[in-house]
Design an enzyme around this catalytic site. Sequence first.
Site: not given
Length: 417
Positions: A186, A225, A227, A258, A261, A285, A293, A295, A325
């Site tokens: 990524w 990956e 985003k 992800d 993302h 992820h 995003d 997390d 993640d």
Amino acid sequence: MKTELIEKAYAIARERYAEIGVDTEKALAALQNISLSLHCWQADDVTGFENRGGDLTGGIQATGNYPGKARNIGELRADILKAKSFIPGTHRLNLHEIYGEFGGETVDRDQVEPRHFQGWIEWAKEHGMKLDFNSTSFSHPKSGDLSLANPDPGIRDFWVEHTKRCRAIAEEMGKAQGDPSIMNLWVHDGSKDLTVNRMLYRELLRDSLDRIFETEYDHMKDSIESKVFGIGLESYTVGSNDFYIGYGASRGKIVTLDTGHFHPTEIVADKISSLLLFIPEVMLHVSRPVRWDSDHVTIMNDDTLELCKEIVRCDALDRVHIGLDYFDASINRIGAYVIGSRATQKCLMQALLEPLAQLRRYEAAGQGFERLALLEESKSLPWNAVWDMFCLRNDVPVGEEFIAGIQQYEREVTSKR
């Protein structure tokens, strides 16, 4: 919780599920074979061990300042093992390149070698964990807004070499553990404001990737990956979902999804079946975005549950790899590990207990009412009794019992850092 109560509840649940054609023992065995790839960066807020200092760059950010952050490899490993002791099953560990053992030596990222991860390979083998890997393009003097898509050939070559070396490290990990290490790629490349060179940067990224993947390996797998955007890079992302789907399908690479993302209204679960028709495998992820995003720690919400159900419905447990993640620095970091991991497993447990055969019979017969009714009733079936049995058989705390264990570790270890 007393063992006899868990066993009694499970016996009732097993009988109840049998009535709708679901074998709970089969579900338990299937979950036992699913390994999550635990992310090493939750324990130290994505700091790593390059000794560069400074804040995160590249469109990512860890928020919070809860005490007890891991400050070195010894503390990081201890925290991972403590978290692992509360998570049922056998799991993997996902490392970023900045977590190498550099021994105080200044090793730039285009000079990193497998020897810098030999200690991790030996540690992982000792503790029954297999390793996955990630290149690291952020938080470096040569990161800027562009790395593999940088028009400057010197910068671009630096990151190409870095990523090639990361693939070689993943290959050595795979050899040592007798199982392929998945090397995720990524890059943060993008633009804060409008660009009139979308095609140029994507051509450069495509060509950089082609150079990186020139060498074929037998003991590692490549995943790529996408985003939507990063902080400070809101207007344009070179490695978009469309870009990586096209690249992955044309080059036979694993595509990483992800869950943080994508646009908040997108359903990531819906992407699984489409991707599996055209690419060999999918990497997940699992995170929890809150408006962006961010997390946040994964919880047992509809998004994660639907994602797990779709994997099972596609009969793709052998083609979908599940990693975590998120990096929450606002709460106990070991607790964050455990909550997110167990939540993901709980969703997998429910997915494996879904009365799929009967649901599909209803659908094939055009019985929409019956299908929806059974989907709704399934939500209140005693899946939690099966989950408790899974924890009991894996000799980890059942229910909320793990909270006390993490509190004790905080009192005795992390609070003294």
